[in-house]
Write a protein that holds these residues in place. Structure first.
Motif, short mmCIF file in Angstrom:
data_model
loop_
_atom_site.label_atom_id
_atom_site.label_comp_id
_atom_site.label_asym_id
_atom_site.label_seq_id
_atom_site.Cartn_x
_atom_site.Cartn_y
_atom_site.Cartn_z
N LEU A 246 39.95 40.56 33.99
CA LEU A 246 40.00 40.61 35.45
C LEU A 246 38.70 40.13 36.07
O LEU A 246 38.70 39.38 37.06
N ALA A 247 37.58 40.58 35.49
CA ALA A 247 36.28 40.17 36.02
C ALA A 247 36.11 38.66 35.93
O ALA A 247 35.61 38.01 36.86
N TRP A 248 36.52 38.10 34.80
CA TRP A 248 36.41 36.64 34.63
C TRP A 248 37.31 35.91 35.63
O TRP A 248 36.88 34.95 36.27
N GLU A 249 38.56 36.39 35.76
CA GLU A 249 39.51 35.69 36.62
C GLU A 249 39.12 35.79 38.10
O GLU A 249 39.23 34.81 38.84
N ILE A 250 38.65 36.96 38.52
CA ILE A 250 38.35 37.16 39.94
C ILE A 250 36.92 36.72 40.27
O ILE A 250 36.72 35.82 41.11
N SER B 253 36.38 33.08 39.33
CA SER B 253 37.05 32.19 40.28
C SER B 253 36.26 32.07 41.58
O SER B 253 36.10 30.97 42.14
N LEU B 254 35.76 33.21 42.07
CA LEU B 254 34.99 33.18 43.32
C LEU B 254 33.68 32.41 43.14
O LEU B 254 33.26 31.65 44.02
N ALA C 226 33.13 29.99 40.88
CA ALA C 226 33.48 28.57 40.76
C ALA C 226 33.83 28.00 42.13
O ALA C 226 33.50 26.85 42.44
N GLY C 227 34.50 28.82 42.97
CA GLY C 227 34.84 28.35 44.31
C GLY C 227 33.61 28.08 45.15
O GLY C 227 33.57 27.11 45.91
N ALA C 228 32.58 28.94 45.02
CA ALA C 228 31.34 28.70 45.76
C ALA C 228 30.71 27.38 45.32
O ALA C 228 30.21 26.61 46.17
N LEU C 229 30.74 27.09 44.02
CA LEU C 229 30.19 25.83 43.53
C LEU C 229 30.99 24.63 44.06
O LEU C 229 30.40 23.63 44.50
N VAL C 230 32.31 24.76 44.05
CA VAL C 230 33.16 23.69 44.59
C VAL C 230 32.88 23.49 46.08
O VAL C 230 32.82 22.35 46.57
N GLY C 231 32.67 24.59 46.80
CA GLY C 231 32.36 24.48 48.23
C GLY C 231 31.06 23.74 48.48
O GLY C 231 30.96 22.93 49.41
N PHE D 168 40.81 30.45 35.44
CA PHE D 168 40.49 30.79 36.81
C PHE D 168 41.78 30.79 37.62
O PHE D 168 42.78 30.17 37.24
N ASP D 169 41.76 31.46 38.77
CA ASP D 169 42.89 31.45 39.69
C ASP D 169 42.65 30.35 40.72
O ASP D 169 41.72 30.47 41.52
N PRO D 170 43.45 29.27 40.71
CA PRO D 170 43.21 28.16 41.66
C PRO D 170 43.19 28.62 43.11
O PRO D 170 42.43 28.08 43.92
N LEU D 171 44.02 29.62 43.45
CA LEU D 171 44.04 30.10 44.82
C LEU D 171 42.70 30.70 45.21
O LEU D 171 42.16 30.40 46.28
#
Length: 442
Positions: free
Chosen positions: A225-229, A232-233, A235-240, A274-277
């Motif tokens: 759960l920690a890895w997925e949530i 994901s967050l 990785a999302g910050a990096l993508v942003g 990761f969760d794409p959403l």
């Protein structure tokens, strides 16, 4: 005219598939399916729009009619080959949603979002679990389970069936150009609810596996759960950061770069578990709240967002197993009613506790009713987690999703209109549809 075009397109598709013994194969089959779904769903959406129904319902119905459960113009193999669109669409919709979640603007609504999520979503999940438990005599797959096992499975099914759909909420808001406290609150709640449902599914499925002697590992579940949530967050910050840097520094090619970013988030993110959403949502929120290029991102998403969304909802319709309603229509119908009653009453109670505006109290709960991608994904995951009876249980969950996917969007559309928020957004509808029209002309 739209109806005649749909008939003509159906005839052309039938002719194209009749060229060989099994029709086109491989990549040609995928391209044929993509083109047919895009064009047919587009005109079906326009037809439904003329009838004052949600266009996305037209996309879904087009998929149902053309799919394996309908006229069979799309085979199961064709529908399966378009699964890649689902991940891209989820990433794109989440990126759009994140880019419009301005924390400063929604801060007055945070209290409402929190209370509605707690009472509406968590309360309804508990209510649905109780309903499944009480309906177990009508569910053959629960007939031979011990009481503890039946209770644990009921908890998992309650979580699966309560899942929301940010995709539908975003699509209807864009279609109606809706803006206001109801639209913003509903979007905030369904985004938070997705995170809650993902966590709850992991926890309840672990407990359920333990009752079957599967030796569930709590530490492993927590790490996953920690890895997925959190992963994901992060990785999302990096993508942003990457998106914001490109949009600020590079002059051209932004629509293609944004589209390719959603492809990477969908395909590579999934392989990294990761969760794409969550990745795309975090990226959009960072761009909106920490940079000055949020409006640029929103504008550059438009050329590809509508065609991808059209195919996404049409494929969702073609993937619906309507045949399961023949075996589970009674419990599925009861659960749909229980779910609607729980979400509407819980949302109303939560909004009142938060002292939300009267329109939020009255209408925000309707935004929690639609279901789409997450509910279907959890249904599939449930079947894989419990192979002994998962396929039979999927008849129930897929029946619930099918009913909500077909009926709930029209209900939420009516709620937005009644709340007076339709047409209050900034982006004109014709501009949003222009890319698809241009694509179809060529």
């Amino acid at each position: 005219m739209n109806a005649l075009l749909l008939v003509a397109l159906g005839g052309l598709m039938h002719a194209a598939r009749s060229f060989g013994p099994a029709g086109p194969e491989g990549g040609a089959s995928t391209l044929l399916a993509f083109g047919y779904v895009l064009v047919t769903a587009f005109f079906a959406g326009r037809l439904f729009g003329q009838l004052r129904l949600p266009r996305l319902t037209g996309y879904i119905v087009a998929g149902v009619v053309a799919g394996p459960m309908g006229l069979g113009l799309l085979s199961r193999e064709m529908v399966g080959s378009l699964d890649v669109v689902n991940g891209i669409a989820v990433s794109m919709i989440a990126l759009t949603a994140g880019s419009e979640l301005e924390l400063r603007a929604i801060r007055p609504l945070l209290r409402s979002i929190r209370w509605i999520a707690l009472l509406g979503v968590l309360g309804t999940a508990a209510l649905l679990s109780a309903a499944v438990w009480l309906l177990r005599s009508l569910l053959p797959f629960m007939a031979h389970l011990a009481p503890a096992q039946a209770a644990a499975v009921s908890l998992v099914l309650g979580v699966v069936t309560v899942a929301q759909s940010p995709a539908v909420v975003v699509a209807l808001r864009d279609e109606l150009r809706a803006d206001g406290p109801v639209a913003r609150t509903a979007l905030g709640v369904v985004v938070l609810a997705d995170l809650m449902v993902i966590v709850l599914f992991a926890v309840t499925s672990t407990v359920a596996k333990a009752t079957f002697g599967a030796g569930a590992d709590a530490a492993h579940t927590a790490a996953t759960l920690a890895w997925e949530i959190l992963g994901s967050l992060g990785a999302g910050a990096l993508v942003g950061v990457v998106l914001a840097t490109y949009l600020r520094k590079v002059a051209g090619g932004a629509p293609l770069f944004v589209f390719l970013t959603t492809v990477v988030v969908s395909e590579i993110g999934r392989r990294l578990h990761f969760d794409p959403l969550l990745v795309a949502l975090a990226a959009g929120m960072l761009v909106r709240n920490a940079t000055q290029v949020a409006e640029v991102l929103h504008r550059e998403l438009q050329p590809s967002s509508l065609p991808v969304s059209i195919v996404f909802f049409a494929v969702a319709g073609a993937s619906l197993h309507l045949d399961v309603l023949a075996t589970a229509w009674v419990p599925a119908g009861v659960i749909v009613l229980v779910r609607a009653a729980g979400l509407l009453s819980g949302a109303r109670a939560g909004a009142r506790l938060a002292r939300a505006p009267a329109t939020v109290v009255r209408y925000a709960g309707f935004g929690l009713l639609p279901q789409a991608g997450l509910a279907l994904a959890l249904s599939t995951l449930f079947a894989k987690t419990f192979p002994e009876f998962g396929a039979a249980a999927s008849a129930l969950t897929l029946g619930v999703v099918a009913l909500n996917e077909l009926l709930a969007p029209a209900v939420y559309r009516a709620a937005l209109v009644r709340a007076g928020e339709a047409g209050q957004g900034e982006s004109p509808a014709p501009a949003a549809e222009a890319p698809a029209l241009e694509l179809l002309r060529h």
